[in-house]
Write a protein that holds these residues in place. Sequence first.
Motif, PDB file in Angstrom:
ATOM      1  N   TYR A  68       0.864  -1.194   0.000  1.00 21.32           N
ATOM      2  CA  TYR A  68       0.000   0.000   0.000  1.00 21.32           C
ATOM      3  C   TYR A  68       0.888   1.228   0.000  1.00 21.32           C
ATOM      4  O   TYR A  68       2.002   1.207   0.526  1.00 21.32           O
ATOM      5  CB  TYR A  68      -0.871   0.068   1.258  1.00 21.32           C
ATOM      6  CG  TYR A  68      -1.828  -1.089   1.470  1.00 21.32           C
ATOM      7  CD1 TYR A  68      -2.480  -1.710   0.387  1.00 21.32           C
ATOM      8  CD2 TYR A  68      -2.109  -1.525   2.755  1.00 21.32           C
ATOM      9  CE1 TYR A  68      -3.366  -2.754   0.617  1.00 21.32           C
ATOM     10  CE2 TYR A  68      -3.000  -2.573   2.991  1.00 21.32           C
ATOM     11  CZ  TYR A  68      -3.612  -3.185   1.906  1.00 21.32           C
ATOM     12  OH  TYR A  68      -4.485  -4.206   2.121  1.00 21.32           O
ATOM     13  N   ASN A  69       0.339   2.328  -0.543  1.00 21.03           N
ATOM     14  CA  ASN A  69       1.046   3.608  -0.448  1.00 21.03           C
ATOM     15  C   ASN A  69       0.157   4.626   0.241  1.00 21.03           C
ATOM     16  O   ASN A  69      -1.058   4.631   0.055  1.00 21.03           O
ATOM     17  CB  ASN A  69       1.411   4.120  -1.846  1.00 21.03           C
ATOM     18  CG  ASN A  69       2.532   3.277  -2.440  1.00 21.03           C
ATOM     19  OD1 ASN A  69       3.520   2.985  -1.778  1.00 21.03           O
ATOM     20  ND2 ASN A  69       2.351   2.854  -3.695  1.00 21.03           N
ATOM     21  N   PHE A  70       0.785   5.491   1.043  1.00 18.96           N
ATOM     22  CA  PHE A  70       0.019   6.510   1.755  1.00 18.96           C
ATOM     23  C   PHE A  70       0.655   7.871   1.521  1.00 18.96           C
ATOM     24  O   PHE A  70       1.874   8.019   1.604  1.00 18.96           O
ATOM     25  CB  PHE A  70       0.007   6.225   3.259  1.00 18.96           C
ATOM     26  CG  PHE A  70      -0.538   4.859   3.613  1.00 18.96           C
ATOM     27  CD1 PHE A  70      -1.910   4.662   3.757  1.00 18.96           C
ATOM     28  CD2 PHE A  70       0.313   3.768   3.777  1.00 18.96           C
ATOM     29  CE1 PHE A  70      -2.413   3.401   4.082  1.00 18.96           C
ATOM     30  CE2 PHE A  70      -0.185   2.516   4.097  1.00 18.96           C
ATOM     31  CZ  PHE A  70      -1.559   2.326   4.250  1.00 18.96           C
ATOM     32  N   GLU A  71      -0.245   8.883   1.229  1.00 17.81           N
ATOM     33  CA  GLU A  71       0.271  10.239   0.996  1.00 17.81           C
ATOM     34  C   GLU A  71      -0.174  11.161   2.113  1.00 17.81           C
ATOM     35  O   GLU A  71      -1.188  10.907   2.769  1.00 17.81           O
ATOM     36  CB  GLU A  71      -0.255  10.770  -0.346  1.00 17.81           C
ATOM     37  CG  GLU A  71       0.365  10.072  -1.533  1.00 17.81           C
ATOM     38  CD  GLU A  71      -0.271  10.528  -2.840  1.00 17.81           C
ATOM     39  OE1 GLU A  71      -0.954  11.585  -2.852  1.00 17.81           O
ATOM     40  OE2 GLU A  71      -0.097   9.818  -3.837  1.00 17.81           O
ATOM     41  N   SER A  72       0.530  12.251   2.275  1.00 20.37           N
ATOM     42  CA  SER A  72       0.136  13.256   3.261  1.00 20.37           C
ATOM     43  C   SER A  72      -1.136  13.941   2.809  1.00 20.37           C
ATOM     44  O   SER A  72      -1.393  14.062   1.614  1.00 20.37           O
ATOM     45  CB  SER A  72       1.235  14.298   3.430  1.00 20.37           C
ATOM     46  OG  SER A  72       2.390  13.687   3.923  1.00 20.37           O
ATOM     47  N   GLY A  73      -1.942  14.413   3.791  1.00 22.91           N
ATOM     48  CA  GLY A  73      -3.151  15.178   3.472  1.00 22.91           C
ATOM     49  C   GLY A  73      -4.350  14.339   3.082  1.00 22.91           C
ATOM     50  O   GLY A  73      -5.355  14.862   2.620  1.00 22.91           O
ATOM     51  N   LYS A  74      -4.228  13.017   3.264  1.00 23.68           N
ATOM     52  CA  LYS A  74      -5.337  12.150   2.900  1.00 23.68           C
ATOM     53  C   LYS A  74      -5.733  11.239   4.045  1.00 23.68           C
ATOM     54  O   LYS A  74      -4.908  10.916   4.896  1.00 23.68           O
ATOM     55  CB  LYS A  74      -4.971  11.297   1.689  1.00 23.68           C
ATOM     56  CG  LYS A  74      -4.942  12.071   0.388  1.00 23.68           C
ATOM     57  CD  LYS A  74      -4.702  11.157  -0.788  1.00 23.68           C
ATOM     58  CE  LYS A  74      -4.735  11.990  -2.075  1.00 23.68           C
ATOM     59  NZ  LYS A  74      -4.220  11.255  -3.207  1.00 23.68           N
ATOM     60  N   VAL A  75      -7.029  10.834   4.024  1.00 22.51           N
ATOM     61  CA  VAL A  75      -7.504   9.874   5.009  1.00 22.51           C
ATOM     62  C   VAL A  75      -7.611   8.515   4.333  1.00 22.51           C
ATOM     63  O   VAL A  75      -8.225   8.387   3.276  1.00 22.51           O
ATOM     64  CB  VAL A  75      -8.878  10.280   5.580  1.00 22.51           C
ATOM     65  CG1 VAL A  75      -9.377   9.223   6.574  1.00 22.51           C
ATOM     66  CG2 VAL A  75      -8.827  11.641   6.245  1.00 22.51           C
ATOM     67  N   TYR A  76      -6.953   7.496   4.926  1.00 19.02           N
ATOM     68  CA  TYR A  76      -7.023   6.142   4.384  1.00 19.02           C
ATOM     69  C   TYR A  76      -7.774   5.242   5.361  1.00 19.02           C
ATOM     70  O   TYR A  76      -7.629   5.389   6.583  1.00 19.02           O
ATOM     71  CB  TYR A  76      -5.616   5.559   4.177  1.00 19.02           C
ATOM     72  CG  TYR A  76      -4.818   6.299   3.129  1.00 19.02           C
ATOM     73  CD1 TYR A  76      -4.829   5.865   1.793  1.00 19.02           C
ATOM     74  CD2 TYR A  76      -4.061   7.420   3.457  1.00 19.02           C
ATOM     75  CE1 TYR A  76      -4.099   6.544   0.833  1.00 19.02           C
ATOM     76  CE2 TYR A  76      -3.342   8.104   2.498  1.00 19.02           C
ATOM     77  CZ  TYR A  76      -3.359   7.662   1.180  1.00 19.02           C
ATOM     78  OH  TYR A  76      -2.645   8.331   0.223  1.00 19.02           O
ATOM     79  N   ALA A  77      -8.579   4.354   4.796  1.00 21.15           N
ATOM     80  CA  ALA A  77      -9.212   3.346   5.647  1.00 21.15           C
ATOM     81  C   ALA A  77      -8.685   1.980   5.233  1.00 21.15           C
ATOM     82  O   ALA A  77      -8.564   1.694   4.041  1.00 21.15           O
ATOM     83  CB  ALA A  77     -10.720   3.385   5.498  1.00 21.15           C
TER      84      ALA A  77
END
Lengths: 482, 222
Positions: free
Chosen positions: B32-41
């Motif tokens: 998975y990749n995660f970016e700043s400024g976002k909400v991930y579930a």
Amino acid sequence: MYILKNALISIFRNKGRNILIGIIIFIISLASTIMLAINNTASDLIASYESAYEKEVTISFNRENMMKKSDFSSEDGKEKAKENFSNISSYTIDDIEKFANSKYVKSYYYTYDISLNGSSIQKVTDEKADDSKKDDFHFDKSHGQSSLDFTLMGYSSAEAMSEFIDGNYEITQITDDAWDNIFKGKYVFISDELASYNNTSLNDKIELSDENGNKYEFEVVGIYKEKSNENSMEMFSNSANTIITNADEVVSITSSNNSIKGKLNPTFIIDDYKNVSKIQKEFYSKGLDKNYVLESNEEKVSSSLSSILNVRSFSVTFLIVTLAIGVVVLFVINMINIRERKYEIGVLRTIGMSKLKLTIQFTLELLIIAFISLIIGTGVGFITSKNVSNTLLSNEIKNSEKTVSDIKSNFGGPESKGGPSLEHGYRGMPNVQAYDKVDAVVNVKVVGELLVIGLTLVFISSTSSMITIQRFSPLTILKERS
Amino acid sequence: MKKNNNILSIQNVSYRYSDAEKDEYAIRNISYNFESGKVYAIRGKSGSGKTTLLSLISGLEKCSEGSILFDEKDLKNINLDEYRSHDIGVVFQSYNLLPFMSVSENIILSMDVSGIKIDNKKARALELMKTVGLKDSYANRKVLKISGGEQQRVAIARSLSYDPKIIIADEPTGNLDKETEEDIIDIFKKLAHINGKCVIIVTHSPNVCAMADKVYDLKTNK
């Protein structure tokens, strides 16, 4: 800084448990203080005893060795043994001076005795007892004249008068200037039995004679009695016919009359027991016959110390047991503590507190409690240890005080009342007094030792928390969600 | 120069418990990749490895295979205590607050542990409490004396106290009523969209998934 804050918060939060830990450490430190104080007092006493006892060696005939080399199964063998024995060269006062001139020997004294007959006085005797004492075969190198009536015992100084110091003899009557004269001229102490047998009293003159008929006159300046009961089944004591004078008088008799052989018993005061074999070697090289050996008084000194050594070893054992129990109890409490605080550890670990910092915090908590309890425990121990150690060691203290006064009375009173002045103090008498000053018992050394003990205790018992923290996985609290 | 905007990147990560059998993975081959400024579930059924993944991302465990990159640095190569106390804020389902401490003390403790230099930590704690909707009067209350929803807010405030780049929350609304759940969701949204945090929520709540910018589905591996 926050670690200390956290530690303090935790201490106040778990008051009950921490008070319990505090009480345990208090008891341990109290017991330790008292035990260390007893140990130190005992050590002081031992040092005092050891310094009071001069380290001495005497020359004795190596009888065992002689017996081994001899064959008593035949008349020839017996004769040969006698011959060998008479061939052993004796030592003289000059030899003793030579021996004593050694770096290991601090000083020396000696007794020198000969046998003489009575001329104006009669031997105290109980014929029956004397008959039974005759031996068929006995070695006596110097006492060729043992059949004579009296033993004239010459002492080189008051230190040599071990019978008085050891309590076998006691002066019962003495002239005022006896101690000024006894080592200077023709003056003697006689036994009370001899005195009453011959109706002799102080300042009377007595006359002795040797085999060749030479007469020697002495003035009686003291009367002593034998205190030991070794001969209780006999009418008279062993010493009844012993007349005490100074060694120089005996020397003057033997030097003017070569046929009289005296028995010389030197005692050397040495620097250290461990040099005894070196001293023996040195004496041999200076001409001492190899059939003689040196014997030290080390065993005698250590046997007189046995009860106090017991007290000291008891204190050490008790200390170790107390500490061992203390460590186990603290370890267990700590383990329970850590188990109950797993959640807290988990939370602190998840928010990023390192294992090292956590360990420091938990150790710090214990350290703070331990420090406070140690101070209180040492303080109370400080106050009580004086009484406890004085009570426990009271026998030793009383004994040593009694010995001092006993020896003084054996010599007919203290120096101020005409008693002898002893160059080396009263041999075998430690200068021991009850410890009135607390600082003599609990001193910086004790406090230092306690601090080390306390810190060791804390670190050993906190290993349980250290190990738990090291092995703890923060994931545990995620899994054990309430 | 950064190649991408990913603050966190999970690459082919697998995890097997030390006492598990050779082929028994709690999670397997996840990227998975995660970016700043976002909400991930991250959504998944029970046993799908949600908690395991959370513990890997939050640096409580190390992955058996693959790698997790924070700011392009492999978690295997960095001090995880530092990482947890500076770079990532973790919000647990059971809040994991220290019950013997007050609300503000819990928040300040986090700042202390991170070593962050703040002149007035108490003021900062009050400010954070305001962000999560807690009144000043709660500051000195013991956390056990406040409700579950309020404790969850404290936990979020604590995770924000050292200004981490990532907030990861484990079922943050699991124990809460619907109204409170919405409040909490709102807070997370603001943190991502206004404060620029990367917010990762491990959940099975449809409401949370609905408001997330991106949803990852975790497949059961058993």
